[in-house]
Enzyme design. Structure first.
Site, PDB file in Angstrom:
ATOM      1  CE  LYS A 207      -3.581   2.657   2.442  1.00 41.88           C
ATOM      2  NZ  LYS A 207      -4.733   1.900   3.418  1.00 41.88           N
ATOM      3  CE  LYS A 262      -6.403   1.961  -0.551  1.00 46.88           C
ATOM      4  NZ  LYS A 262      -5.976   1.679   0.759  1.00 46.88           N
TER       5      LYS A 262
HETATM    6  C1  PBG Z   1      -7.629   3.434   5.774  1.00 46.96           C
HETATM    7  C2  PBG Z   1      -7.766   3.010   4.452  1.00 46.96           C
HETATM    8  C3  PBG Z   1      -7.911   4.335   3.736  1.00 46.96           C
HETATM    9  C4  PBG Z   1      -8.355   3.702   1.925  1.00 46.96           C
HETATM   10  C5  PBG Z   1      -8.891   2.688   2.573  1.00 46.96           C
HETATM   11  N1  PBG Z   1      -8.845   2.429   3.302  1.00 46.96           N
HETATM   12  C6  PBG Z   1      -6.927   5.620   3.056  1.00 46.96           C
HETATM   13  C7  PBG Z   1      -5.836   5.838   3.161  1.00 46.96           C
HETATM   14  O1  PBG Z   1      -4.490   5.512   3.913  1.00 46.96           O
HETATM   15  O2  PBG Z   1      -5.122   7.392   3.463  1.00 46.96           O
HETATM   16  C8  PBG Z   1      -8.507   4.255   0.579  1.00 46.96           C
HETATM   17  C9  PBG Z   1      -9.363   3.676  -0.166  1.00 46.96           C
HETATM   18  C10 PBG Z   1      -9.408   4.929  -1.384  1.00 46.96           C
HETATM   19  O3  PBG Z   1      -8.970   5.896  -1.692  1.00 46.96           O
HETATM   20  O4  PBG Z   1     -10.433   4.079  -2.084  1.00 46.96           O
HETATM   21  N2  PBG Z   1      -6.218   2.825   5.979  1.00 46.96           N
END
Ligand code: PBG
Length: 343
Positions: A207, A262
């Site tokens: 991520k 992601k």
């Molecule tokens: C939280 C999380 C996030 C997303 C999914 N879980 C945001 C972040 O890490 O700041 C993002 C999902 C999206 O942008 O559609 N940890």
């Protein structure tokens, strides 16, 4: 994706004419190396605790935050389309947020109530839940902040509790999205000890500290809280690719059943490398910013939304993804059904 190849034999023009195979619709279908199906989709849904049934997300035109009473309907809709799983994201009332994110470990919190609402219906539907503190903390970080730093091991202790209450409520796929070190192993152990050895772990293994999450942060109301800093001390550096393999390797050793990359489209190379290297179930998250770009351009008439969406999702499959989390899931499922009926 395919196995070992014979030595590459390109042939020669004019005996070889690659356009022959592309000539007709039936032929293109027959030649297609990858297919997108409804089984590839996971539908992320925002739930809120206000009176209104639906509250639109301004930065994600077409996406609403749902109240718990219509969440059940949405879940049934997902099943009727054949979508295998939904992912629940809570919009926590700001009065319930604090520095420590304690609402995350309240067994009666919004996420747990949402899980129960779906689980009670005994649908043939996976329930994915994030494990991370950001929807619950006043500062918007995924973990506990000590002296301006998001601390690892102390955060993991809280994440374990969060995973346990979600599993107890009926979550079938725990998805740690916080990027703390060692959390997958710690959560696996705690789940097993509590008798939840059948609950799966989908690790957000790779991520990235991305600019594409902003509409999501607006949706769950954590944007303004994050002004003090971004998530670069725990989410991955956009410049790195080998590091993603190390992240996945560690998570596999710690017991991850599946991994996620992601954001999605800017990281197809990461999906490809992970699938090639480890061959485990690998998912892509087409995140909020990717959704917003396509939805807005298509609403303006600047691109053909349907074609752009299907192309982006097919690209994930081509890169090696086994499935995609996408806010377009119900719309895509509808299109796929229409296409099947037309043939
Ligand atoms: C939280 C999380 C996030 C997303 C999914 N879980 C945001 C972040 O890490 O700041 C993002 C999902 C999206 O942008 O559609 N940890």
């Amino acid at each position: 994706m395919s196995g070992p190849r014979l030595p590459y034999q390109p042939g020669h023009y004019p005996t070889t004419r690659l356009r022959r195979n592309r000539r007709d619709d039936w032929s293109r279908r027959l030649m297609a190396e990858n297919k997108l199906g409804v089984d590839d989709l996971i539908w992320p849904i925002f739930v809120h605790e206000e009176k209104e049934q639906r509250i639109p997300v301004a930065s994600m035109p077409g996406v609403d935050r749902l109240s718990i009473d219509i969440l059940a309907e949405a879940a049934r809709e997902a099943v009727s389309f054949g979508i295998p799983a939904v992912a629940i994201f809570p919009v926590i009332n700001s009065q319930r947020k604090n520095e420590e994110g304690t609402e995350a470990i309240n067994p009666k919190n919004l996420v747990c109530r949402a899980i129960r609402e779906i689980a009670e219906q005994n649908l043939n539907l996976g329930i994915v839940c994030d494990v991370a503190l950001d929807p619950f903390t006043s500062h918007g970080h995924d973990g506990l902040v000590r002296d301006g730093y998001v601390v690892n091991d102390e955060t993991v202790e809280v994440l374990i509790q969060q995973a346990l209450i979600q599993a107890a409520a009926g979550c079938t796929i725990i998805a740690p999205s916080d990027m703390m070190d060692g959390r997958v192993g710690a959560i696996r152990k705690a789940l097993d000890q509590a008798g939840h050895e059948r609950v799966r772990i989908l690790s957000y293994a790779a991520k990235y500290a991305s600019a594409f999450y902003d509409p999501f942060r607006e949706a769950i109301g954590s944007t303004t809280n994050l002004e003090q800093g971004d998530k670069r001390t725990y989410q991955m550096d956009v410049a790195n690719s080998d590091e993603a393999l190390r992240e996945v390797a560690l998570d596999i050793n710690e017991g991850a059943d599946m991994v996620m990359v992601k954001p999605g489209l800017p990281y197809l190379d990461i999906i490809f490398r992970i699938k090639e290297t480890f061959g485990l179930p690998t998912y892509a998250y087409q995140v909020s910013g990717e959704y917003a770009m396509i939805a807005c351009a298509s609403n303006q008439g600047w691109l053909n939304g349907k074609r752009a969406i299907l192309e982006s999702l097919k690209s994930f499959k081509r890169a090696g993804a086994d499935g995609i989390l996408t806010y377009f899931a119900p719309q895509v499922a509808r299109w796929l059904r229409e296409e099947a009926e037309e043939l």
